[in-house]
Structures are given as structure tokens and as C-alpha cells.
Design a protein around this motif. Sequence first.
Motif, PDB file in Angstrom:
ATOM      1  N   LEU A 533       0.814  -1.216   0.000  1.00 56.80           N
ATOM      2  CA  LEU A 533       0.000   0.000   0.000  1.00 56.80           C
ATOM      3  C   LEU A 533       0.843   1.260   0.000  1.00 56.80           C
ATOM      4  N   ASP A 534       2.094   1.120   0.423  1.00 54.16           N
ATOM      5  CA  ASP A 534       2.976   2.294   0.483  1.00 54.16           C
ATOM      6  C   ASP A 534       3.524   2.681  -0.895  1.00 54.16           C
ATOM      7  N   ILE A 543      -8.052   5.647   1.442  1.00 54.30           N
ATOM      8  CA  ILE A 543      -8.014   4.462   2.311  1.00 54.30           C
ATOM      9  C   ILE A 543      -6.590   3.940   2.462  1.00 54.30           C
ATOM     10  N   MET A 544      -5.876   3.876   1.345  1.00 53.88           N
ATOM     11  CA  MET A 544      -4.534   3.286   1.385  1.00 53.88           C
ATOM     12  C   MET A 544      -3.619   4.054   2.334  1.00 53.88           C
ATOM     13  N   VAL A 548      -1.714   2.697   5.643  1.00 53.72           N
ATOM     14  CA  VAL A 548      -0.251   2.808   5.790  1.00 53.72           C
ATOM     15  C   VAL A 548       0.066   3.515   7.103  1.00 53.72           C
ATOM     16  N   ALA A 549      -0.716   4.550   7.436  1.00 54.65           N
ATOM     17  CA  ALA A 549      -0.489   5.273   8.695  1.00 54.65           C
ATOM     18  C   ALA A 549      -0.642   4.333   9.895  1.00 54.65           C
ATOM     19  N   LYS A 550      -1.446   3.292   9.731  1.00 53.59           N
ATOM     20  CA  LYS A 550      -1.602   2.301  10.809  1.00 53.59           C
ATOM     21  C   LYS A 550      -0.578   1.170  10.642  1.00 53.59           C
ATOM     22  N   GLY A 554       0.085  -4.116   3.606  1.00 51.52           N
ATOM     23  CA  GLY A 554      -0.353  -5.157   2.663  1.00 51.52           C
ATOM     24  C   GLY A 554       0.163  -6.509   3.120  1.00 51.52           C
ATOM     25  N   GLN A 555       0.297  -7.399   2.169  1.00 53.75           N
ATOM     26  CA  GLN A 555       0.758  -8.754   2.521  1.00 53.75           C
ATOM     27  C   GLN A 555       2.125  -8.741   3.204  1.00 53.75           C
ATOM     28  N   LYS A 556       2.963  -7.759   2.798  1.00 48.55           N
ATOM     29  CA  LYS A 556       4.328  -7.778   3.336  1.00 48.55           C
ATOM     30  C   LYS A 556       4.377  -7.344   4.799  1.00 48.55           C
ATOM     31  N   LYS A 557       3.377  -6.621   5.284  1.00 48.42           N
ATOM     32  CA  LYS A 557       3.413  -6.171   6.676  1.00 48.42           C
ATOM     33  C   LYS A 557       2.017  -5.907   7.241  1.00 48.42           C
ATOM     34  N   ASN A 558       1.602  -6.714   8.189  1.00 44.21           N
ATOM     35  CA  ASN A 558       0.362  -6.519   8.966  1.00 44.21           C
ATOM     36  C   ASN A 558      -0.938  -6.610   8.177  1.00 44.21           C
ATOM     37  N   GLY A 559      -0.871  -7.008   6.901  1.00 42.96           N
ATOM     38  CA  GLY A 559      -2.083  -7.028   6.088  1.00 42.96           C
ATOM     39  C   GLY A 559      -2.415  -5.628   5.611  1.00 42.96           C
TER      40      GLY A 559
END
Length: 681
Positions: A533-534, A543-544, A548-550, A554-559
Motif C-alpha cells: 500500500l505504500d 483508504i490506502m 499505511v499510517a496504521k 499489505g501482505q508484506k506487513k500486517n495485512g
Amino acid sequence: MSETLSETVSLTVENGIAIVAIDNPPVNALGLSVRQGLDAAADRIGSDAGIKAGVITAKGRTFPAGADIAEFDIGMREPWLPGVVDKLEALDKPVVAAIFGTALGGGLEVALGCHYRVAAASAKLGLPEVKLGLLPGAGGTQRLPRVVGAEAALQMMVTGKPVKAALAEKMGLVDKVVADDALLAEAVALARAAAAEGGPLPRASQKSDMTAKDKADADLFDRFKAEHGRLFRGVIAPDEILDCVKAAVNLPFAEGMAVESANFNKLFVSDQSKALRHVFFAMRETAKVPDIARDTPLIDVKSVGVIGAGTMGGGIAMNFANIGIPVTIVEVKQEALDRGLGVIRKNYEATARKGRLSEEDVETRMGLLTGSLDMEDLADVDLVIEAVFESMEVKEKVFSRLETICKPGAILASNTSFLDIDHIATFTSRPEMVLGLHFFSPANVMPLLEVVRGEKSSDSVIATGMKLAGKIGKTPVLARVCDGFIANRLMFPYIVASQEMLLGGTSMKAVDATMNQYGFAMGPISMIDLVGLDIIKLPSRNIMAELVAKDRLGQKKNGGFYDYDEKRRGTPSPVAQDIITDIARERGIEQRELSPEEIIAGLLYPVVNEGAKILEEGIALRAGDIDVAAILGYNWPAYQGGPMCWADIHGLPKIVAGLKAMGLKPAALLEKLAAEGKSFT
Ligand code: 3HC
Ligand code: NAI
């Protein structure tokens, strides 16, 4: 003495053997004059008492590689191929096919109509019609199962993959495999021996031993479909092929032929086949640049420099090591270099574990890669590809150094995704040597290479870039400079539209499932989660950015939009849903779940519109190039033809009206074509 039977077929009688030679370059496709010639050959062999047997062969590089696909869209004339094949098979003198190169489609069907088949050791035989959304329509679906059995025949016809001569012999598809240079002599010898022996000739249409076995195997077809489910997904031809093979197993030959003919005709006029035929030619067209002379001198690329060993640099370097070209990879820090080279080694080793590369190959390829922390090491390379951070300042630093380091005549390329190549070229005093070589991630895997032509790029530089793409196994698509070039620019509106759709109240699952149904391996929301998402930046509150702020990347980090379990299965995330609801409320967006048709229109009409702009601005040379970029760069389903071909089939007036209803302004070109009843492709 050789006698002319048609524009492309000649016949020579040597000691009672008629040698029929097809000469229709480049691939001896079975166009009208070839069919006329073969038809006349059958008549001659049948009626001339001086002829004891026949051999069918071809000149040039291959036995016929199929029907002439170009003829499909301009209308075909008699004699039809099935009748010609029947006529050859019905002869009471032996006819031998002398197969070399690639005997494909109608070419193999002609060979199946011959009583005997001799193949050169290097030959390949196949029925690839499925790749054009078709099925073998000259008896292939009826004869092949009778010769090799239903399962092997299905395997060949549903995958479309050719088999090598040795395997063909094992399967019983060819009678004899011979050394390449002995092919004609061996075929003639076989013809002569068969004629001398006399007795009944083996005719594929009359064989029944294989089909008897298949008839006894009650769940053969269900089993095949269950085992090859992926090949049936979304496409219609495989089921029609299955239907034909069932007929081959269960019905007399003539009735089976009627099924084949009906199913072929159905597929022939289908949108999927039209789309796939368009893609076949579009893929071969992209390499052609009309305003660059064919004899433009190419620059010899014997060594390459890659700057940056990150996500892209590593994959780019692999492409060249794979074909034996040494690569110097330059990084700023030792850790980054070690990491980059480590990833490359891991990739090669993974391939070796799958048995697709030997340990020795891994070492040879790694041996072609030299890491460096000093750009001076690029002094002698023929081509530099820059893959550093996406920032004009960093690119400026790199290109102004290259200017002082690289030898005259070296090509200077940037892999930038969005930056202006013409601006980058101003950092050197040799803008004619600068171009964009835009790879797609993962760069060692994705088959697309956008060759970006700067204002001042020389013809030689562009021609070399296009050629080089082919050498590293990529399909080149030429683009002019603009924000995002072709593929990324084209698909940006798709991403934007997917976000608006979520805010409008359609669920993530519905958006993804609909596009999956359309033929994409994954829908846009899952794709964003996969890419990260970044990576994608939208202008306003979105939304993206909030995910990212949270720290949900995406799949690579935290969903991201989805939460993922250990098997990477996603479920819609309540965190994402809360953000969607919040933004929608703030913007006062009315909530409504869209139908699949509305989802497709909402996501794809803006893509078509962007494609029209790309075309009218001259960023892409042809609509087909845009389709190829979408198919190879974004996995657009080939059977939908790519966005431009899909638009043509879907109807341009409908798209114009749809865009207006969505409050979007149709591109001038799109409106013009729609109004004139014309199409993109
Ligand atoms: N009809 C018309 N043109 C064809 C053709 C065909 N069947 N096959 C290839 N060509 C043309 C290509 O368009 C290309 O033209 P270009 O040079 O103007 O761009 C040229 O021949 C060379 O083709 P490639 O660039 O693909 O050359 P390659 O050496 O890489 O590959 C090949 C050769 C393996 C034969 C490949 O071209 C191929 O797979 N061709 C298609 C084969 C096929 O699908 N056959 C089935 C046709 S349908 C059929 O037979 C129906 C029947 O069942 C009734
Ligand atoms: P990355 O961040 O993974 O790698 C960049 C690498 O360049 C880093 O290892 C960094 O240490 C190195 N670097 C930075 N400055 C350098 C310098 N002066 N000299 C040598 N090395 C330097 O970035 P990524 O994703 O590989 O992107 C590189 C370029 O490729 C960017 O321009 C990007 O827009 C483009 N691109 C990226 C794609 C992607 O999917 N990631 C796809 C296509 C293009």
C-alpha cells in the motif's frame, strides 16, 4: 522435373514417388494456395499410374505451422482443409508426411491424414489451436485420439503444448524419428517400401483399438477435467475440445467430424477467439517501429552495468547473466550490495531446487555478476541501467556521474517508473544515448519491457533496446515519455476507481471476485495488498494512506485491506472497513452495492479511456501495444484481448455513454471512433 500445382505447392516425381513440397514462407501456413496445391496433389497421386506413393514435405524452416491465421478475418475460400485431409487419407497409395520444424495445428492435421509420419529428430508436433480460442478443425480432434488415445490427445489439445519428436514416437504419433539431414531420404524410402508391400493402408480415421480402450475407461473425461481444472477456468475452448474427443471415442468418424465442425464454428465466431487472435498478432507487432529503418545499426551489448541492487536492480541483472552477459552491479553501501547479491543467489538456488537449473549453472551465472561500490567500474560497459530510488535528485547525481565515467557510445538507461526521461537525459551531454528501459517486478520474471523513447534518443539506441528485449526473453513495447508510460498509466485509473467503488459501498470481496471472474488472477484490492500500500500514492484523503499510517502495508506487513492467515488467505479487515466507512461518511457518499456488470464498467471504462488518451497522444504506437502491455505487465486475461480489444468487442458507444454517466469525460479519440462506428484494433 518439378511441376507447379499452385502458387505455393510443387510436385516432383522421382522413380515413381511424388514429392509434394509446400513453399509458403515464413511458416508454410495452409493458406488458400497451399490447400489448392495439396488438393491437386491428392488428385495427381490418385490418378497418375506412374506414381506409386507420395511424400508431403515443405521448403524453408518448417512443416506447415497451421492454418493461415491472417486469412481467418478476411474470409476463407474452398477447398477447405478438412476435405483436403480426407482426400489424402482416402488415397489407395501410401502417403508419408516428412515432418520437421514445427508441425502445428492444420499442419499436424495434414500429417495425421497421411498414412505414415516420419519426423526429423529436432521436430515438434502440436495442436495449439486452444491458444487462439479454437480447436483443431481439420479432423485433429477425431484422428489424434484414435492414434494416441483420448488422454494423450486431450493433453496435447487442451494445453496446446507441442511434443518433441522422440516423445511423439513413443506416443505412436510418428512412425519413425530420423536424423534431421536424412529426413527426405527416409520418408521416400518408407513410401517406396510401403508401396512395394501393398496391402491395406493405415488410416487414422479408421483406427479403433485406442478408442475401444478409452470407451472402457468410464471416468476418463471427468478425471481429466478434475486434474486440469486450471486450464478450463474462464475459457470456453477446452470444454468444446473435450466434447469433440468424447465424440471421437463414442461415435463413428463421420459423426465425430460433424461435432468437430459444429464446435469449431461456434468457437471461430466467439469473442474469446477473436480476442486471442488479436493478441497473437499484437504480440508479434510490438517489436516493429515503423519510423526506424530495419537496417539501423545496432549497438553491440557485451557487458552491462546496473546501478542499485534493490528490488529491481537484482532482477534486471539476472536477465543478462541468464544469457551469458557479464554485469557489474553498483551500490552505495556494502550491506545493500551483499543483500542484493544474496537475493539473486537465493533466486537462482530456488530455481535449481525445482530442477530447472543445474548447480553449475547457478555458479556460472553468479560468476557473471560483479558487485562494486564504485561507479568508475562502469567505464567500459556497453549499457548501463539505473535502478536507484525514484527521485529526480538521486537520478541527477547518477546520470551526471555516468556522463563523466562511461565510454562514448555506451547506452544510458533508466528504469524509472514515473520520472521524465527527457529531463534525465539533460543530466548528460549525450541525450541521444539515453532511453528508458522499464522492467516490471519481479524483473527476472515479468515478460514485458517498456522501451521508452526520449525526445532525443537515437534510432540506434531504440532499435538496440527493442532487440535486446527479445534476447532476454521479454516482449518490448515502445512508449513515449509521459507520467507512467503505458502500463502503469493505463492501470492507475483502475486503482483509483477501485477505491471509489469501496467508498461507494461495494464490498472488497465483490470487487475482487468480479474481476477474478473476468479473468484476472486477483482483483484490484488483493493486487494492492500484494504490491504494497505504500507504493501507490493517491492525491487526497484515501483508504490506502490511512492503512499505511496504521502500519498496514499489505501482505508484506500486517495485512492491508485484508487480514492474512499463515496460508496467505485473506479476509476483509475490520480496520480497513472502518476507514472506508469513515471516509465515505465524511464525503457524504451514498452507499450502494454494485452489480458485477457495474463493477466491470466502473473499473474498466476508465482504463479504456486512459488507453485512448495514450493512443491519441502518441505515447503508444498502436492499440495492440497497449493490450500487450496490459496482458504482460498486469496479467490482463489474454482471452479478453486486453483493454482496447475488449472495448471494441464490448462496444465503444456503450463505453462513451457509461463514462459520461459516471461523470468522466471520454477521450476525443474514443468519442470519435464510437461516433464513426470504428474500433481501436
Ligand atoms: N498463420 C499466419 N501467420 C503466421 C502463422 C500462422 N499460423 N504462424 C506464424 N505466422 C507468422 C507470424 O505472424 C510472424 O509474422 P511476422 O514475421 O510478419 O511478424 C511469422 O509468421 C513468424 O512467426 P513468429 O515470429 O512467431 O516465429 P517463431 O519462429 O518465433 O515461431 C511458430 C514460429 C512456432 C510457428 C509460431 O509462429 C506459432 O506458434 N505460430 C502459430 C501456430 C498456430 O497457432 N497454429 C494453429 C493455427 S490454427 C489452425 O491450424 C486451425 C486448424 O485446426 C484448422
Ligand atoms: P529499491 O529501493 O528496492 O532499490 C534501490 C536501490 O538503489 C537501493 O538498494 C539503494 O541502496 C540503491 N541506490 C540508491 N542510490 C544509489 C546510488 N547513487 N548508487 C548506487 N545505488 C544506489 O528500489 P526499486 O523498487 O528497486 O526501484 C528502483 C527504480 O526502479 C525506481 O526508479 C523505481 O521507480 C523503478 N521501478 C520499480 C518497480 C517496482 O515494482 N519496485 C517497477 C519498475 C520500476
